[in-house]
Write a protein that holds these residues in place. Structure first.
Motif, PDB file in Angstrom:
ATOM      1  N   ASP A  35     -15.895  15.534  27.374  1.00 29.87           N
ATOM      2  CA  ASP A  35     -15.386  14.716  26.274  1.00 29.87           C
ATOM      3  C   ASP A  35     -13.943  15.255  25.965  1.00 29.87           C
ATOM      4  O   ASP A  35     -13.024  14.659  25.271  1.00 29.87           O
ATOM      5  N   ASN A  36     -13.538  16.495  26.356  1.00 27.61           N
ATOM      6  CA  ASN A  36     -12.154  17.096  26.285  1.00 27.61           C
ATOM      7  C   ASN A  36     -10.936  16.336  27.153  1.00 27.61           C
ATOM      8  O   ASN A  36      -9.965  16.594  26.953  1.00 27.61           O
ATOM      9  N   ALA A  37     -11.417  15.877  28.190  1.00 32.32           N
ATOM     10  CA  ALA A  37     -10.446  15.339  29.259  1.00 32.32           C
ATOM     11  C   ALA A  37      -9.559  14.318  28.535  1.00 32.32           C
ATOM     12  O   ALA A  37      -8.173  14.517  28.650  1.00 32.32           O
ATOM     13  N   GLY A  38      -9.834  13.314  27.841  1.00 31.57           N
ATOM     14  CA  GLY A  38      -8.897  12.415  27.285  1.00 31.57           C
ATOM     15  C   GLY A  38      -8.044  13.103  26.357  1.00 31.57           C
ATOM     16  O   GLY A  38      -6.742  12.754  26.506  1.00 31.57           O
ATOM     17  N   PRO A  39      -8.367  13.628  25.360  1.00 35.71           N
ATOM     18  CA  PRO A  39      -7.422  14.498  24.467  1.00 35.71           C
ATOM     19  C   PRO A  39      -6.582  15.269  25.052  1.00 35.71           C
ATOM     20  O   PRO A  39      -5.274  15.250  24.755  1.00 35.71           O
ATOM     21  N   LEU A  40      -7.000  16.087  25.868  1.00 37.19           N
ATOM     22  CA  LEU A  40      -6.248  17.074  26.557  1.00 37.19           C
ATOM     23  C   LEU A  40      -5.124  16.332  27.614  1.00 37.19           C
ATOM     24  O   LEU A  40      -3.843  16.661  27.758  1.00 37.19           O
ATOM     25  N   ASN A  41      -5.560  15.266  28.293  1.00 38.25           N
ATOM     26  CA  ASN A  41      -4.703  14.682  29.095  1.00 38.25           C
ATOM     27  C   ASN A  41      -3.666  13.798  28.092  1.00 38.25           C
ATOM     28  O   ASN A  41      -2.392  13.811  28.579  1.00 38.25           O
ATOM     29  N   GLN A  42      -4.067  13.516  27.073  1.00 37.32           N
ATOM     30  CA  GLN A  42      -3.028  12.599  26.231  1.00 37.32           C
ATOM     31  C   GLN A  42      -1.964  13.587  25.745  1.00 37.32           C
ATOM     32  O   GLN A  42      -0.920  13.444  25.470  1.00 37.32           O
ATOM     33  N   LEU A  43      -2.637  15.039  25.278  1.00 37.52           N
ATOM     34  CA  LEU A  43      -1.608  15.933  24.822  1.00 37.52           C
ATOM     35  C   LEU A  43      -0.617  16.235  25.800  1.00 37.52           C
ATOM     36  O   LEU A  43       0.752  16.356  25.674  1.00 37.52           O
ATOM     37  N   VAL A  44      -1.025  16.394  27.169  1.00 37.65           N
ATOM     38  CA  VAL A  44       0.206  16.835  28.277  1.00 37.65           C
ATOM     39  C   VAL A  44       0.871  15.745  28.515  1.00 37.65           C
ATOM     40  O   VAL A  44       2.141  15.979  28.670  1.00 37.65           O
TER      41      VAL A  44
END
Length: 116
Positions: A35-44
Motif C-alpha cells: 500500500d505504500n508503493a503508490g504514495p511513495l512513487n507519487q512523492l518521488v
C-alpha cells in the motif's frame, strides 16, 4: 521571444514525458511495498517534476547566445537534456534506496521472528 517560448514548451514536454516514464517504472519497481508503493512513487515523481520544471525555468533565462535563435534553442535543450539525465538518475537512485530500505526492514523482521 519565440525562441524562449519554443524552449519552455519543448522543455515542459520533455519533463512531462520523462516524469511519466519514471512514474510507470517506479510503480513496477516499488510494487513489493504494498500500500505504500503508490504514495511513495507519487512523492518521488512530484519532486522530480518540480525540480525539473525549475531547471527549465532557470535554463530559459540564462544568458546564452550561440549565434542565432535556432542554435540557442538547441544549446538550451542540450543543457536541459543533460540536467534531465542527472535528475532521472537521482530519481531512479531514490527508488532503489526506498526498495533497499524496505527489503532490509522485511529481512530484519523475518530474522527477529525466527529467533524469538
Amino acid at each position: 521571444m519565440a525562441s524562449l517560448m519554443t524552449f519552455v514548451l519543448a522543455g515542459t514536454l520533455l519533463v512531462a514525458v520523462d516524469g511519466h516514464l519514471l512514474r510507470r517504472s517506479g510503480t513496477a519497481y516499488l510494487r513489493e511495498l504494498g500500500d505504500n508503493a503508490g504514495p511513495l512513487n507519487q512523492l518521488v515523481t512530484v519532486v522530480f517534476h518540480l525540480a525539473a520544471l525549475g531547471l527549465v525555468a532557470l535554463i530559459a533565462i540564462l544568458p546564452m547566445d550561440l549565434g542565432g535563435e535556432p542554435k540557442t534553442v538547441v544549446g538550451r535543450l542540450g543543457v536541459l537534456l543533460l540536467a534531465l539525465a542527472a535528475a532521472h538518475a537521482v530519481t531512479i537512485w531514490s527508488f532503489g534506496k526506498i526498495r533497499t530500505r524496505h527489503e532490509s526492514e522485511v529481512l530484519t523482521a523475518e530474522v527477529a521472528r525466527r529467533t524469538s
